[in-house]
Design an enzyme around this catalytic site. Structure first.
Site, PDB file in Angstrom:
ATOM      1  N   LYS A 202      -7.537 -30.080 -16.435  1.00  0.00           N
ATOM      2  CA  LYS A 202      -8.964 -30.132 -16.769  1.00  0.00           C
ATOM      3  C   LYS A 202      -9.145 -30.418 -18.247  1.00  0.00           C
ATOM      4  CE  LYS A 202      -9.778 -25.241 -17.831  1.00  0.00           C
ATOM      5  NZ  LYS A 202     -10.478 -24.006 -17.456  1.00  0.00           N
ATOM      6  N   ARG A 204     -12.028 -29.840 -21.585  1.00  0.00           N
ATOM      7  CA  ARG A 204     -13.106 -28.960 -22.018  1.00  0.00           C
ATOM      8  C   ARG A 204     -13.665 -29.441 -23.349  1.00  0.00           C
ATOM      9  NH1 ARG A 204     -14.485 -23.788 -20.754  1.00  0.00           N
ATOM     10  NH2 ARG A 204     -12.587 -23.473 -19.525  1.00  0.00           N
ATOM     11  N   THR A 235     -19.367 -17.783 -15.278  1.00  0.00           N
ATOM     12  CA  THR A 235     -20.433 -18.458 -14.537  1.00  0.00           C
ATOM     13  C   THR A 235     -19.927 -19.068 -13.238  1.00  0.00           C
ATOM     14  OG1 THR A 235     -20.079 -20.550 -15.691  1.00  0.00           O
ATOM     15  CG2 THR A 235     -21.663 -19.013 -16.664  1.00  0.00           C
TER      16      THR A 235
END
Length: 327
Positions: A202, A204, A235
């Site tokens: 990923k 960021r 979240t």
């Protein structure tokens, strides 16, 4: 006196803030005692008042507080509790902060940023704490922020014990949500019997908090049950995206296991609809009814905290609660 364990000349006391009293009560029950009676309330202008209703003179006091919603209020309350204990002549004060406040702000990403985790550690020391105890710090190096003992506990034994009863190790892959937590995933794989590893690549943007882009899976997950492990779920955006990537890569099922269920904002909706078979967290933080959903499982961290507190009180080894390779 209620809420005090005496062993010879030593006396152990458990005190609690108002953030998560159920956890402190569970810890006290594990230790065969009660939480010491106290009075705490907020003045009209928001200032906090705390007073302990029994003497703590000469006691070994463990001050428990969780730091989820209203984190600033609960940090201030715990600091005031520590100050009250110090002024009441407690022999030793240990701060028990299962989810250490501001732990994610442990270094500077950009110029002119604070290192807030260090500031919090300094505040505890100034208030009078001689020892800290936390579960699964965001970065283990944070222990260096405090000039004294900082017991870093691992929730992994609690989580692994549960997960191992609900999977087939032969058809399971442990997945890290990013490359940075591969070491944690390796420990999980070892505890589950040497299962294969994978991670989600990923990216960021450090200027946009709580947002990342899950790109692809590195490792074989096709047709397998994936145990996606992390230290916290805030979240839920990152972990939900990782679930989608795994399912798109052919994973049969995805089980999420994390220590801290912060579950801010849209987390409950995201996690309940992301396709995960089960989401497992511990109760280091209180999880209100509106944050709960069908796939959520909450495990008690109280036995681990109680065992660590007893080890500290007995001048024993907290590290002995874990295998040598866990730290």
């Amino acid at each position: 006196m209620t809420g005090i364990i005496s062993e010879g000349s030593k006396r152990l006391v458990i005190v609690s803030g108002r953030a998560h009293p159920e956890l402190a009560q569970a810890v006290a029950k594990e230790l065969g005692t009660e939480v010491l009676s106290s009075s705490a309330y907020d003045f009209a202008n928001g200032e906090t008042y705390v007073r302990f209703n029994e003497s703590v003179r000469g006691c070994d006091v463990f001050c428990i507080q969780s730091h989820g919603d209203r984190v600033n209020d609960w940090v201030m309350e715990q600091l005031i509790m520590v100050d009250a204990l110090k002024r009441a002549s407690a022999k030793r004060i240990s701060v028990v902060a299962p989810f250490f406040p501001y732990a994610r702000q442990d270094k500077k990403h950009l110029g002119r940023e604070p290192i807030s985790a260090r500031l919090i550690a300094d505040l505890y020391a100034t208030a009078g704490a001689e020892r800290l105890m936390s579960v699964d710090l965001h970065s283990a190096q944070e222990q260096g922020f405090f000039d004294g003992p900082w017991d870093h506990l691992w929730a992994q034994p609690v989580l692994v014990d549960y997960v191992s009863k609900h999977i087939d190790p032969a058809n399971t892959t442990v997945v890290s949500p990013d490359a940075g937590r591969i070491r944690v995933a390796e420990r999980w794989a070892d505890k589950l019997g040497g299962t294969p590893l994978a991670f989600v690549h990923k990216t960021r943007d450090v200027t946009r908090p709580n947002q990342s882009v899950a790109n692809r899976v590195v490792g074989d997950v096709k047709g397998r049950t994936c145990v996606l492990v992390d230290d916290m779920i805030d979240t839920g955006g990152t972990i939900a995206k990782a679930v989608k990537v795994l399912l798109d890569a052919g994973a049969e099922d995805v089980i999420i296991a994390a220590t801290h269920g912060v579950l801010s904002g849209p987390a409950a909706e995201r996690l309940s609809t992301c396709g995960a078979k089960e989401v497992i967290v511990t109760d280091t933080l209180p999880i209100s009814e509106e944050k709960r959903f069908e796939q959520l499982t909450i495990l008690s961290i109280a036995p681990l905290l109680a065992a660590a507190i007893k080890a500290v009180f007995d001048d024993g080894s907290v590290a002995d609660l874990f295998d040598a390779g866990d730290h």
